[in-house]
Structure formats: C-alpha cells, structure tokens
Design an enzyme around this catalytic site. Structure first.
Site, PDB file in Angstrom:
ATOM      1  N   SER A  71       1.420 -11.189   2.599  1.00  0.00           N
ATOM      2  CA  SER A  71       0.689 -10.473   3.639  1.00  0.00           C
ATOM      3  C   SER A  71       1.033 -11.078   4.993  1.00  0.00           C
ATOM      4  O   SER A  71       2.214 -11.249   5.312  1.00  0.00           O
ATOM      5  CB  SER A  71      -0.812 -10.506   3.345  1.00  0.00           C
ATOM      6  OG  SER A  71      -1.508  -9.652   4.204  1.00  0.00           O
ATOM      7  N   HIS A 118      -2.240  -3.047  -1.391  1.00  0.00           N
ATOM      8  CA  HIS A 118      -1.815  -4.321  -0.818  1.00  0.00           C
ATOM      9  C   HIS A 118      -2.249  -5.508  -1.670  1.00  0.00           C
ATOM     10  O   HIS A 118      -1.581  -6.549  -1.689  1.00  0.00           O
ATOM     11  CB  HIS A 118      -2.381  -4.441   0.599  1.00  0.00           C
ATOM     12  CG  HIS A 118      -1.881  -5.626   1.347  1.00  0.00           C
ATOM     13  ND1 HIS A 118      -0.543  -5.833   1.611  1.00  0.00           N
ATOM     14  CD2 HIS A 118      -2.542  -6.682   1.904  1.00  0.00           C
ATOM     15  CE1 HIS A 118      -0.388  -6.954   2.293  1.00  0.00           C
ATOM     16  NE2 HIS A 118      -1.583  -7.493   2.474  1.00  0.00           N
ATOM     17  N   ASP A 122       1.376   0.043  -1.685  1.00  0.00           N
ATOM     18  CA  ASP A 122       0.874  -0.696  -0.526  1.00  0.00           C
ATOM     19  C   ASP A 122       1.078   0.119   0.749  1.00  0.00           C
ATOM     20  O   ASP A 122       2.219   0.355   1.168  1.00  0.00           O
ATOM     21  CB  ASP A 122       1.597  -2.039  -0.430  1.00  0.00           C
ATOM     22  CG  ASP A 122       1.043  -2.943   0.662  1.00  0.00           C
ATOM     23  OD1 ASP A 122       0.151  -2.513   1.415  1.00  0.00           O
ATOM     24  OD2 ASP A 122       1.527  -4.097   0.751  1.00  0.00           O
TER      25      ASP A 122
END
Length: 402
Positions: free
Chosen positions: A145, A351, A318
C-alpha cells in the site's frame, strides 16, 4: 520486542525540524552483513510486523502483528534467512515521533504543531535508523500500500542502497478519486467539535466520531464490490448487534440495520481505541502528496539511477491502487532498463488482498527475494523474463495485449 532509538535533529521536507527524532522499530532474525530486508508498513500499520513467539506480549499498541503470515521462520520473508527491520514512520502514533509526542519547549503534545511529514521523510528516517544499526546496504525493501510508495522512494532516493525493491499493491501516486475520499475522511475528523483544532489530548474523548467515520470510509476503499457482496450482501444484522458509535438516527427504528453497517461500526470502534486522529490526518496527507516523479521529468527519470531489480505486485480486485497503476510503475522501471516483473494476482478481495490472502503473495515474493525477477513463481505482464519454469505472461489483455 519493540525498541526505540533517539536520533539527532531531523529536518523535514517542509523545512521545519525537531531537535530529536524518536523511531520505534522491531528486528527479526540475525544480521550477517548482507541479508537485511526493510519492511515498510501501510497507512495505519506499525513496526510490529510479526510475532516472535507464541503468546508474546504485543507492546506496539496495534491489535495484532499485521503481516505475521508473511514474515517469520519458513514464511515468504524467512527470518531464518533474512534480518528483517520494520520501523514505525514519523507522524504515526505507535512510538515514533508524531503529533502525540511531547513538544520539548512546552511539555505538551505537539498536536498540529508537529511538522508536516512526507513519504520521503519516512525514507530518510529509515536510512538514519539503518545507519544506527550498522546496515549500509539492503538485500531488499518490501512495502504494501503506501508502504509500497515508501519502497519506491528507496529506489528513487537511495538507488545504490537496495538490491531489490518490491512494491505490493502500491502506485506512483494516488488518483483523484482516492484523493477526494481521503479529503472527506480528513474533513470528518476536523469537523468533529471534539477535534478542537488538534489540541484534544487533555480531553476525555477527542474526535472519536470523526475518526470513526474516517476509518469507515477507509474500509470501504479497501474492499471490492465482489468481496462486499460475498461478505455482507444485503443481510440484516440483529438489533442486539447495533452499535452506538454515532448519534441515533430517528428513522433507524423503521429501517433494517444491515450486516455491512454492523461491520463498519465494529471496525470503527476498534480503531478509535488504538489510533490517534491527528496521526490519521498527517499520514493520509503524506500518502496523498506522494508523487514518484516529483523533482524529475517523469517516473522513468526518477528511477533512472536504480541499480537493482524490482517487483510490482498487484491485485485484480484492487481499485485503491489498481493493476493499471502498478503497470505504470513497471513500465517506468523497464524504460530505465531495470529488471522488473509486474506480477498480477487474481483476487476479488480488493486492496486488503495483500493482507488477507497471504497464500497468493507467498510464492512470488519468496522467489523474488531469493532469485529476483527470474524466480520460478514470478510472472511478468510484459513477458520480458523467462523464469526457471515454463513462463506465461499474465493479464496481457488488461493492457491491450492478446
């Protein structure tokens, strides 16, 4: 066990400085001079990346070790082979210097007087920590991330200091939709009357409602439509499960309280107990501000000096950091003549997949650390590298291929 080091004066990119920088970190494994792996945590993660033993006390303040399925003996980042370092970034609230830290001139928490932080500041602080630990070069930097952005900044800022860089579910920059959602999340905090301009540390509550709303918005960003449909659908939760995080809605008694609402309320309640609202403001600003190309003509130019190998790993479900955004990063590495593989994982978890589906991450990450882009399990969208097994490019159709 967590450790904290006190470093000398630190000047942030914004031009402001603090007289002493505290960094809290954990290490795993034994350092042999060449096997150091730096793990960069995500937005609200911490230095507590993995447990060191059964039943050990968690001193980070975080609910659990956030990547315990990936870091440890026999795991993808194998601590019997690698010396792993993970540091809490400046601006966070898990031990490193941040808004909740004591201002040396006043004795009170800094609050919003703490200097603005950037991903580049995180990277520079990590370099200072590694110098303190006697680690000159890294075998690899791995981040997920915004931690993936942190890893990319290592390739840009310290191109000779890491042999391999893995950006997992990351990107060169946020898109406008995510910027907008982050802005709404921050506004939820700053519009809470209990935020008090950031000077809430002496109060009993603080901006709990605002922080809870911000976290709920974040959770929606981390999930995909498919994963939300499978997990919640339109199912109704029992009234006994209803939470009272927010003021009562007069109409709520007539309408059903759904599973998805119950989940969001539960996550919000847990989060406000462990995280600082000002830190959430600071860290989301750092993520939003990041641009790999900053100071350069392009992403390619920013990575031109990098001498190692790179892995971009993305997930099809995602929409926070998309497959296409990872491909953009991979193309920049290719254009700068760096060996790179963009490995795309089929997933409908959104995600959060890099945290909740470790089995799909394990093989490519393990092989990349051991053998680079030619690792047996590492696949590349462009098909530039033949692995040790039969190679098949993946997801070429996502980028106009066959």
């Amino acid at each position: 066990m967590s450790q904290t080091v006190e470093l000398d004066e630190f000047r942030f990119e914004c031009g402001e400085s603090i007289p002493e920088l505290e960094l809290t970190y954990e290490t795993y494994g034994e350092f042999d001079g060449e096997n150091a792996v730096l793990v960069c945590h995500a937005l609200t993660g911490s230095h507590h990346v993995a447990r060191k033993g059964r039943g050990e006390e968690n001193t980070s303040g975080q609910a659990r070790a956030w990547w315990d399925t990936v870091v440890g003996p026999g795991k993808p980042i194998d601590t019997t082979e690698y010396f792993v370092v993970c540091a809490n970034v400046p601006g966070s609230c898990y031990g490193s210097s941040g808004p909740a830290s004591e201002h040396p001139e006043t004795g009170d928490p800094y609050g919003t007087d703490f200097p603005a932080v950037t991903v580049a500041d995180w990277t520079r602080a990590q370099r200072r920590l590694l110098d303190h630990l006697g680690i000159e070069t890294l075998h690899a930097v791995v981040g997920g991330s915004v931690g993936g952005m942190n890893a990319l900044e290592w390739a840009k800022r310290y191109p000779d200091h890491a042999s391999r860089v893995a950006c997992v579910a990351g990107a060169a920059r946020l898109d406008p939709q995510c910027l907008a959602l982050d802005a709404i999340a921050r506004r939820a905090i700053t519009s809470d009357p209990d935020w008090q301009g950031g000077d809430y540390y002496d109060s009993e509550e603080g901006p709990r409602n605002g922080l809870a709303l911000a976290r709920q918005l974040g959770h929606v960003m981390y999930l995909s439509k498919d994963s939300m449909e499978a997990k919640f659908g339109r199912r109704v939760a029992g009234r006994d499960g209803e939470r009272d995080t927010f003021p009562a809605d007069p109409a709520a008694a007539f309408f059903p309280y759904r599973d998805v609402e119950s989940y969001l309320d539960y996550q919000a309640e847990r989060f406000v107990e462990r995280f600082d609202a000002n830190s959430y403001l600071y860290l989301t600003r750092a993520m939003d501000d990041y641009d790999l190309a900053a100071g350069h003509a392009s992403d390619e130019a920013a990575l031109a000096a990098f001498n190692g190998e790179a892995l971009c790993l993305s997930y099809t479900g995602d929409w926070h950091f998309t497959v296409e955004q990872s491909e953009t990063v991979a193309e920049a590495f290719r254009a700068s003549d760096s060996p790179v593989a963009h490995h795309v994982v089929e997933s409908d978890h959104g995600h959060d997949a890099f945290l909740v589906e470790p089995g799909k991450l394990a093989a490519p990450l393990r092989d990349f650390l051991a053998k680079g882009v030619r690792g047996t399990a590492v696949r590349d969208t462009a098909g530039n590298y033949e692995s040790e097994s039969d190679f098949a490019p993946v997801h070429a159709s996502l980028f106009g291929g066959g």
